[in-house]
Scaffold this active site. Structure first.
Site, short mmCIF file in Angstrom:
data_model
loop_
_atom_site.label_atom_id
_atom_site.label_comp_id
_atom_site.label_asym_id
_atom_site.label_seq_id
_atom_site.Cartn_x
_atom_site.Cartn_y
_atom_site.Cartn_z
NE ARG A 49 6.31 -12.92 -17.41
CZ ARG A 49 6.31 -11.73 -16.83
NH1 ARG A 49 6.85 -10.69 -17.42
NH2 ARG A 49 5.72 -11.56 -15.66
CE LYS A 107 1.05 3.70 -7.05
NZ LYS A 107 0.54 2.36 -7.42
CD GLU A 131 -12.34 4.23 -3.89
OE1 GLU A 131 -11.41 4.72 -3.20
OE2 GLU A 131 -13.43 4.80 -4.04
N GLY A 189 8.01 -8.81 1.65
CA GLY A 189 7.26 -8.53 0.43
C GLY A 189 6.57 -7.18 0.41
CD GLU A 192 7.39 -4.00 -6.02
OE1 GLU A 192 8.06 -4.92 -6.57
OE2 GLU A 192 6.16 -4.05 -5.90
CE LYS A 207 -0.69 4.92 -3.81
NZ LYS A 207 -0.23 4.02 -2.72
N GLY A 306 -1.58 -4.51 -1.92
CA GLY A 306 -1.72 -5.97 -1.94
C GLY A 306 -2.76 -6.40 -2.95
#
Length: 434
Positions: A49, A107, A131, A189, A192, A207, A306
Site C-alpha cells: 500500500r 519463520k 536470527e 495487542g 492477533e 520455530k 514486537g
C-alpha cells in the site's frame, strides 16, 4: 580502512517490524557505519500500500514492484519482513539470483523451505541469516549455529511464543479462564484478531523446526513437528498443576534419542515444576533452555516478539552480513550432515497427568489401574475426589504416571474411554522438565 561506497539495502515489507528496521537504520546510521566499516544505505522499500504515510521514510524509496527493486543490480543485502510463503520465497530466490544476501524474519518459510533457500544461497555464494525468525530479540540462532558449533546439543526446550505464554501466565496468576485471558491478550495487542497460529501451536512449531535443524545438524520440516494447541487448557488443569508444585507452559521440545540415531520435535502444553527456570518466565516473554554435552545447561531469555525486539535481531544480522560482504566471505550455511530421521510422537517417552471423570463406586480405581498396567504404563500417584452430580455420584480421578512411550499412553486412554465406569477423560497433559 573505511569504505566510502555505501552498501545498499532493499527492505521488503514496512509493517511494524519493517518500519522499525528503517527507523533504526536512519537514526543509528553513524554507529552502523562504524561497526560495519562502510555506510549502509536504504535503497528501496517494497510495500503493498504505497499511499500509507510512513514517517521517517523518504517517499521516493517506496515501490510496489519488489521484483524490479531486486533486479536493479546494485542491491547488496535484502531484508525480508513480509512473512508467509509467497511472494517471499520467490523474492528471496530473486535476490540471490541478483547477487544480494538475505536477512529474513520469516519463520514459516524457513520451516517449510529452509533447505532449498540455503542451497540457493550457497549456489550463489551468498548469506542467508534469520536470527529474527525465532524468539525475537533473543540471541539464539547464531549462538547455536556458531558458539555451540563445536559442541553436541542433546535437548532444546523452550517457550517460543509470547502470546500463548501471556495467556497461560494470566490463567495461572489470576485464575482466569482461557477465553478471558485471550481477550486480555487481544486488548493489549499481544494476540492477533485471529490468534489461531499462536494458540494452536503453528507459530511455535515453525520455530521448533528451525531450531531442531540447527541443534541436530539435520533437516527438520514443519510437517515433522508434532503439534498440539493450548485452547483446551482449563482452570482445573492449573489447579492440578499447583497441587503438584507445577505450572503449565506451551513448550517446544527437541530431543536427540539416547542412541543418537534419531531426533524428535514437538510442541504442546505441559506441566513443569516451579523449580524449573522456564516456570518463572512471565507474560509475553520467551525463554529457551539448551542442554549441550560440553557446555551443560544454558538458558536464553528475553522479549520474543514486537517491532523493536524483532528489528534488533534483524539489524544484528544485517551488520553481520554486511561485514561478510566487505570481507568477500560468507557466514555459516545449512549444516545437515547427520541426516537423522525424525521419530514419530508415539516413540517419545515422558510422564503424564490424566484427569478422569469416573463413577463413584467401589472397584473403579482397581479397574483403572489394571487398564494402565495392561498397556505397560506404570502409575506414580493417584488422587480421587468425590462430587455430587445430581442424579447419582461421580468422582474425579487424577493419575500421574511414570515415564512411558506416548503410544502406550494413547492406547491406555483409548481403553479407558471404553470402560463403563469412566464417564469421560477430562484432561491429558504431559509432565516435563523434571
Amino acid at each position: 580502512m573505511m569504505r566510502t561506497r555505501p552498501l545498499k539495502v532493499a527492505l521488503l515489507g514496512c509493517g511494524v517490524v519493517g518500519s522499525e528496521v528503517a527507523r533504526i537504520m536512519t537514526t543509528h546510521a553513524d554507529d552502523l557505519t562504524a561497526r560495519i566499516g562502510a555506510p549502509v544505505e536504504l535503497a528501496g522499500v517494497a510495500v503493498r500500500r504505497p499511499s500509507k504515510v510512513r514517517e521517517g521514510i523518504d517517499p521516493a524509496l517506496i515501490t510496489t514492484d519488489a521484483t524490479a527493486l531486486l533486479k536493479r543490480g546494485d542491491i547488496d543485502v535484502v531484508v525480508e519482513v513480509i512473512g508467509g510463503i509467497e511472494p517471499a520465497r520467490t523474492l528471496i530466490t530473486t535476490a540471490f539470483e541478483n547477487g544480494a544476501s538475505v536477512v529474513s524474519a520469516n519463520k514459516a518459510l524457513l520451516a517449510q523451505d529452509g533447505a532449498a533457500l540455503h542451497a540457493a544461497a550457497e549456489r550463489h555464494g551468498l548469506d542467508l541469516y534469520y536470527e529474527a525468525a525465532v524468539a525475537g530479540a533473543i540471541p539464539l540462532v547464531r549462538p547455536m549455529r556458531e558458539s555451540l558449533a563445536g559442541d553436541k546439543i542433546n535437548r532444546v526446550m523452550g517457550i517460543v511464543n509470547g502470546t500463548t505464554n501471556f495467556i497461560l501466565d494470566k490463567m495461572d496468576s489470576t485464575g482466569a479462564g482461557y477465553q478471558e485471558a485471550l481477550d486480555e491478550a487481544t486488548a493489549l495487542g499481544y494476540a492477533e484478531a485471529d490468534p489461531t497460529a499462536d494458540v494452536e501451536g503453528y507459530d511455535a512449531a515453525a520455530k521448533a523446526a528451525i531450531l531442531a535443524g540447527i541443534a541436530f545438524h539435520t533437516r527438520v520440516r514443519l510437517d515433522d513437528v508434532y503439534r498440539e494447541g493450548m485452547t483446551e487448557v482449563s482452570a482445573s488443569d492449573f489447579a492440578s498443576a499447583k497441587r503438584m508444585g507445577c505450572t503449565i507452559k506451551l513448550l517446544a521440545i527437541l530431543e536427540r534419542a539416547a542412541d543418537g540415531e534419531s531426533v524428535t520435535a514437538r510442541v504442546h502444553p505441559a506441566m513443569i515444576p516451579l523449580t524449573h527456570p522456564l516456570a518463572s518466565v512471565r507474560e509475553a516473554y520467551n525463554a529457551v533452555f539448551v542442554e549441550a554435552e560440553a557446555a551443560g545447561r544454558l538458558m536464553f531469555y528475553g522479549p520474543g516478539a514486537g517491532g523493536s525486539p524483532t528489528a534488533s535481531a534483524v539489524l544484528g544480522d544485517l551488520v553481520a552480513v554486511c561485514r561478510n560482504k566487505l570481507a568477500e566471505a560468507t557466514g555459516p550455511g545449512e549444516s545437515a550432515y547427520t541426516q537423522l530421521p525424525v521419530s514419530p510422537m508415539g516413540e517419545v517417552v515422558t510422564r503424564y497427568h490424566i484427569s478422569l471423570d469416573v463413577a463413584d463406586k467401589p472397584g473403579v480405581l482397581a479397574q483403572v489401574a489394571t487398564t494402565f498396567a495392561e498397556h505397560g504404563v506404570s502409575i506414580d500417584t493417584v488422587r480421587q475426589q468425590g462430587r455430587p452430580d445430581g442424579a447419582g455420584s461421580e468422582a474425579s480421578l487424577v493419575v500421574v504416571t511414570h515415564r512411558a512411550p506416548d503410544a502406550a499412553l494413547t492406547g491406555t486412554v483409548e481403553a479407558l474411554r471404553k470402560l463403563d465406569t469412566v464417564r469421560g477423560v477430562a484432561s491429558i497433559m504431559r509432565v516435563e522438565g523434571e
